[in-house]
Each structure stands twice: as structure tokens, then as C-alpha cells.
Design a protein around this motif. Sequence first.
Motif, PDB file in Angstrom:
ATOM      1  N   GLY A 285       0.579  -1.092  -0.003  1.00 46.55           N
ATOM      2  CA  GLY A 285      -0.042   0.050   0.084  1.00 46.55           C
ATOM      3  C   GLY A 285       0.860   1.118  -0.095  1.00 46.55           C
ATOM      4  O   GLY A 285       0.314   2.223  -0.322  1.00 46.55           O
ATOM      5  N   LEU A 286       1.927   1.285   0.249  1.00 51.44           N
ATOM      6  CA  LEU A 286       2.882   2.248   0.356  1.00 51.44           C
ATOM      7  C   LEU A 286       3.553   2.661  -0.961  1.00 51.44           C
ATOM      8  O   LEU A 286       3.930   3.741  -1.166  1.00 51.44           O
ATOM      9  CB  LEU A 286       4.282   2.054   1.460  1.00 51.44           C
ATOM     10  N   VAL A 287       3.550   1.784  -1.890  1.00 50.44           N
ATOM     11  CA  VAL A 287       4.177   2.050  -3.431  1.00 50.44           C
ATOM     12  C   VAL A 287       3.324   3.203  -4.075  1.00 50.44           C
ATOM     13  O   VAL A 287       2.160   3.183  -4.081  1.00 50.44           O
ATOM     14  CB  VAL A 287       3.861   0.592  -4.172  1.00 50.44           C
ATOM     15  N   GLY A 288       4.136   4.148  -4.382  1.00 47.75           N
ATOM     16  CA  GLY A 288       3.535   5.213  -5.096  1.00 47.75           C
ATOM     17  C   GLY A 288       3.366   6.441  -4.187  1.00 47.75           C
ATOM     18  O   GLY A 288       3.100   7.679  -4.642  1.00 47.75           O
ATOM     19  N   THR A 289       3.214   5.980  -2.825  1.00 44.99           N
ATOM     20  CA  THR A 289       3.190   7.218  -2.042  1.00 44.99           C
ATOM     21  C   THR A 289       4.614   7.902  -1.537  1.00 44.99           C
ATOM     22  O   THR A 289       5.603   7.409  -2.074  1.00 44.99           O
ATOM     23  CB  THR A 289       2.589   6.799  -0.668  1.00 44.99           C
ATOM     24  N   ARG A 290       4.591   9.266  -1.323  1.00 43.83           N
ATOM     25  CA  ARG A 290       5.808   9.972  -0.837  1.00 43.83           C
ATOM     26  C   ARG A 290       6.677   9.289   0.232  1.00 43.83           C
ATOM     27  O   ARG A 290       5.939   9.194   1.315  1.00 43.83           O
ATOM     28  CB  ARG A 290       5.230  11.492  -0.541  1.00 43.83           C
ATOM     29  N   PHE A 291       7.751   8.937   0.190  1.00 42.40           N
ATOM     30  CA  PHE A 291       8.632   8.585   1.118  1.00 42.40           C
ATOM     31  C   PHE A 291       8.892   9.663   2.437  1.00 42.40           C
ATOM     32  O   PHE A 291       9.071   9.281   3.441  1.00 42.40           O
ATOM     33  CB  PHE A 291       9.977   8.051   0.461  1.00 42.40           C
ATOM     34  N   GLU A 292       9.116  10.770   1.746  1.00 38.60           N
ATOM     35  CA  GLU A 292       9.660  11.765   2.653  1.00 38.60           C
ATOM     36  C   GLU A 292       8.607  11.997   3.770  1.00 38.60           C
ATOM     37  O   GLU A 292       8.837  12.670   4.828  1.00 38.60           O
ATOM     38  CB  GLU A 292       9.687  13.027   2.131  1.00 38.60           C
ATOM     39  N   THR A 293       7.181  11.758   3.476  1.00 37.30           N
ATOM     40  CA  THR A 293       6.174  11.966   4.517  1.00 37.30           C
ATOM     41  C   THR A 293       5.961  10.742   5.447  1.00 37.30           C
ATOM     42  O   THR A 293       5.357  11.035   6.371  1.00 37.30           O
ATOM     43  CB  THR A 293       4.894  12.222   3.917  1.00 37.30           C
ATOM     44  N   VAL A 294       6.603   9.637   5.360  1.00 40.71           N
ATOM     45  CA  VAL A 294       6.498   8.616   6.038  1.00 40.71           C
ATOM     46  C   VAL A 294       6.783   8.676   7.626  1.00 40.71           C
ATOM     47  O   VAL A 294       7.903   9.179   7.661  1.00 40.71           O
ATOM     48  CB  VAL A 294       6.976   7.406   5.268  1.00 40.71           C
ATOM     49  N   LYS A 295       6.297   8.193   8.315  1.00 42.24           N
ATOM     50  CA  LYS A 295       6.413   8.234   9.935  1.00 42.24           C
ATOM     51  C   LYS A 295       6.571   6.734  10.154  1.00 42.24           C
ATOM     52  O   LYS A 295       5.960   5.970   9.747  1.00 42.24           O
ATOM     53  CB  LYS A 295       5.579   8.961  10.993  1.00 42.24           C
ATOM     54  N   ASP A 296       7.431   6.387  11.234  1.00 38.45           N
ATOM     55  CA  ASP A 296       7.585   5.149  11.773  1.00 38.45           C
ATOM     56  C   ASP A 296       6.344   4.732  12.573  1.00 38.45           C
ATOM     57  O   ASP A 296       5.262   5.625  12.912  1.00 38.45           O
ATOM     58  CB  ASP A 296       8.927   4.819  12.336  1.00 38.45           C
ATOM     59  N   HIS A 297       6.407   3.545  12.903  1.00 39.84           N
ATOM     60  CA  HIS A 297       5.157   2.995  13.632  1.00 39.84           C
ATOM     61  C   HIS A 297       5.069   3.690  15.165  1.00 39.84           C
ATOM     62  O   HIS A 297       4.178   3.258  15.800  1.00 39.84           O
ATOM     63  CB  HIS A 297       4.930   1.575  13.678  1.00 39.84           C
ATOM     64  N   ALA A 298       6.106   4.369  15.538  1.00 47.04           N
ATOM     65  CA  ALA A 298       5.919   5.027  16.982  1.00 47.04           C
ATOM     66  C   ALA A 298       5.717   6.448  16.682  1.00 47.04           C
ATOM     67  O   ALA A 298       5.596   7.232  17.727  1.00 47.04           O
ATOM     68  CB  ALA A 298       7.179   4.846  17.422  1.00 47.04           C
ATOM     69  N   GLY A 299       5.606   6.814  15.527  1.00 44.62           N
ATOM     70  CA  GLY A 299       4.954   8.502  15.282  1.00 44.62           C
ATOM     71  C   GLY A 299       6.333   9.193  14.952  1.00 44.62           C
ATOM     72  O   GLY A 299       5.889  10.118  14.519  1.00 44.62           O
ATOM     73  N   SER A 300       7.401   8.625  14.681  1.00 42.58           N
ATOM     74  CA  SER A 300       8.421   9.583  14.517  1.00 42.58           C
ATOM     75  C   SER A 300       8.826   9.828  13.024  1.00 42.58           C
ATOM     76  O   SER A 300       8.502   8.628  12.381  1.00 42.58           O
ATOM     77  CB  SER A 300       9.748   9.070  15.171  1.00 42.58           C
ATOM     78  N   ASP A 301       9.321  10.680  12.532  1.00 40.98           N
ATOM     79  CA  ASP A 301       9.580  10.944  10.932  1.00 40.98           C
ATOM     80  C   ASP A 301      10.606   9.565  10.713  1.00 40.98           C
ATOM     81  O   ASP A 301      11.615   9.589  11.384  1.00 40.98           O
ATOM     82  CB  ASP A 301      10.281  12.068  10.985  1.00 40.98           C
ATOM     83  N   LEU A 302      10.459   9.193   9.473  1.00 36.13           N
ATOM     84  CA  LEU A 302      11.191   7.911   9.182  1.00 36.13           C
ATOM     85  C   LEU A 302      11.829   8.576   7.657  1.00 36.13           C
ATOM     86  O   LEU A 302      12.999   8.616   7.479  1.00 36.13           O
ATOM     87  CB  LEU A 302      10.466   6.930   9.055  1.00 36.13           C
ATOM     88  N   GLY A 303      10.979   8.905   6.688  1.00 36.71           N
ATOM     89  CA  GLY A 303      11.469   9.221   5.443  1.00 36.71           C
ATOM     90  C   GLY A 303      12.216  10.340   5.008  1.00 36.71           C
ATOM     91  O   GLY A 303      13.442  10.291   4.569  1.00 36.71           O
ATOM     92  N   ALA A 304      11.838  11.532   5.981  1.00 34.47           N
ATOM     93  CA  ALA A 304      12.747  12.814   5.816  1.00 34.47           C
ATOM     94  C   ALA A 304      14.076  12.442   6.333  1.00 34.47           C
ATOM     95  O   ALA A 304      14.945  12.921   5.705  1.00 34.47           O
ATOM     96  CB  ALA A 304      11.877  13.897   6.265  1.00 34.47           C
ATOM     97  N   PRO A 305      14.306  12.025   7.462  1.00 28.67           N
ATOM     98  CA  PRO A 305      15.646  11.936   8.010  1.00 28.67           C
ATOM     99  C   PRO A 305      16.663  10.932   7.175  1.00 28.67           C
ATOM    100  O   PRO A 305      17.930  11.334   7.033  1.00 28.67           O
ATOM    101  CB  PRO A 305      15.365  11.422   9.568  1.00 28.67           C
ATOM    102  N   VAL A 306      16.086   9.991   6.608  1.00 29.39           N
ATOM    103  CA  VAL A 306      16.513   9.087   5.447  1.00 29.39           C
ATOM    104  C   VAL A 306      17.265   9.585   4.271  1.00 29.39           C
ATOM    105  O   VAL A 306      18.327   9.698   3.971  1.00 29.39           O
ATOM    106  CB  VAL A 306      15.723   7.705   5.301  1.00 29.39           C
ATOM    107  N   VAL A 307      16.208  10.494   3.855  1.00 28.69           N
ATOM    108  CA  VAL A 307      16.562  11.533   2.632  1.00 28.69           C
ATOM    109  C   VAL A 307      17.900  12.202   2.919  1.00 28.69           C
ATOM    110  O   VAL A 307      18.524  12.462   2.316  1.00 28.69           O
ATOM    111  CB  VAL A 307      15.383  12.152   2.141  1.00 28.69           C
TER     112      VAL A 307
END
Length: 278
Positions: A211-233
Motif C-alpha cells: 500500500g505504500l508503493v507510489g506514496t511519498r517517502f519523505e512524509t512517512v513516519k515510523d510506527h511510533a509516530g517519529s519521522d522516518l522518510g525525511a531523515p533518511v533522505v
Amino acid sequence: MRAAVLVGLIASIQSLLTWADSYADQELRARGLLERAVAQYQQEGERSFAAFSRLGPFTEDDLYVFVVNRQGVMMASGGPSRVLIGRNITPLLDDQLRTGFQSILQTPLEQGVQEGEYRWINWRLGRVERKKAFYQPMNGHILAVGYYLPRADKASAVNMLERVVRALETDPEQTIALINQLDSEFYQDDIYPVVVDNETRRFLAHGYNHGLVGTRFETVKDHAGSDLGAPVVALMQNRDEGEFSYQWRNPVTQKVEAKTAAIRRVGRYLVLVGWYNE
């Protein structure tokens, strides 16, 4: 640089060989214990249940024999599940496991030793983990021996990452398609790859949550609510590889757990493969 890469590759191979040897040893021991239990049952019938349910020749380290009847009642167990002896264990199972369990109970006698995988509580660690069992129908009973499958570690994740990198370099479209199809080449136990287009910053492939395919990676948060995509980028702006830790749901245990991802840049792609921390 080449020497460091070679050392890392050798370490990964050695770790995988050790894991494979351990897995094979567990399988041989489980099969052997089941064979001894079947021989005992053939001689003693239900009188063997007492021997199965205490420490002795039918327990071996963390391996033990358990027996259920065709109605799903636990008749014997040499492990922690001995507290369930005399009880129908079917209501304790989730829907998926209950369906598989009912199928096992209907296994014809003539099929001999069978095997299957399921999730069950690891009483020592207090969490649900994948388990593999060998079982054999005997008259009105199912005799079984199971063992917990080892969790994938960092070496396994890095090995998966290397496979994905090589595949992307050869045929990116096919690789992305296979990952999204959950092809076994790119899915092993609780590790799987994620591919992000570093130009559009969108998921191209996800080995667990399509379900994540095609969505923006930068806006993704982890399952604890912390930013995930933006810090990785941000981490990968001026580098070709890195690591990042976060919280994510484990597809095996279905629990949110601490996870670390190894990240590699391959042309326009960012590839992530993570492992769940103990």
C-alpha cells in the motif's frame, strides 16, 4: 576500500553459513525426536503420553514432543504448553493459525511425517515467533515436535541488500516487480527490501506493505509516530550508504519493534533492507 568490502562480504557469508548450520541442526534434532516419539507411541500407545510430558528422553534442550487429538485437545507436552494438557487449544489460535491447525487435524494417516510453519508464543522470551513443526498422524492423534526459527540478523539483511543492488543494476524494472510480488528471492523470514525513487521521493517497491508503493517517502513516519522518510533522505544526501534506526511492525510477530535499516544508493534508487533488533 576493496579490502574492507571483501572483509565485510566474508563476514556476511560466514554468518549466513553459521545460521544455516544451526537451522539444519535444529531440523535434524526435531526430526530425530519425532521419530523416537513415534516409535514409543507405536509400542505403548496412549501410555506414552506420560513419558512425553516430563523431562527425559523426549525432551532435548528447547525441543519437546507434544500431542493433540483430532478434536484439538492437547494430550501431552514436554514443554511449557503442558499447562494446556486436557484443553482444546483451538480457541487460543488466531484465525490464520486456526485454519491451518484444522487442516493438520484432517491429515490422512498414510501421509507420514509432515511439516508446517506457524506463530506461537516463545515462553522463554515472552513473545510470539515463527515456529516450524514436524508432525505425524497416529491413529486419533497428531504427534509433533517444533522449533523456533532464528531471526534474521544484520548479516542476513546486508546479504539481501547486496542481492537487491545487483539485481537493480542488471534489470531494475524486473527487480521492482519481483519485490512487489513478494517473490521469495527478495523475502526471507522477517527481512525484505524497500526501494525509493530518490528523484521523485516516492516508494517504488515494498516487500511488506504494498500500500505504500507510489506514496511519498519523505512524509512517512515510523510506527511510533517519529519521522522516518525525511531523515533518511537527509542522511543519504551526500553519501552512498548508511544506516538508520526506527520502529516498525514485524510481519512475523505482528508487533512494533526496534529496527535498523542498511541503506544503499544505486543510481536514482535508494534501497533499504532492515533487521529487527533483539
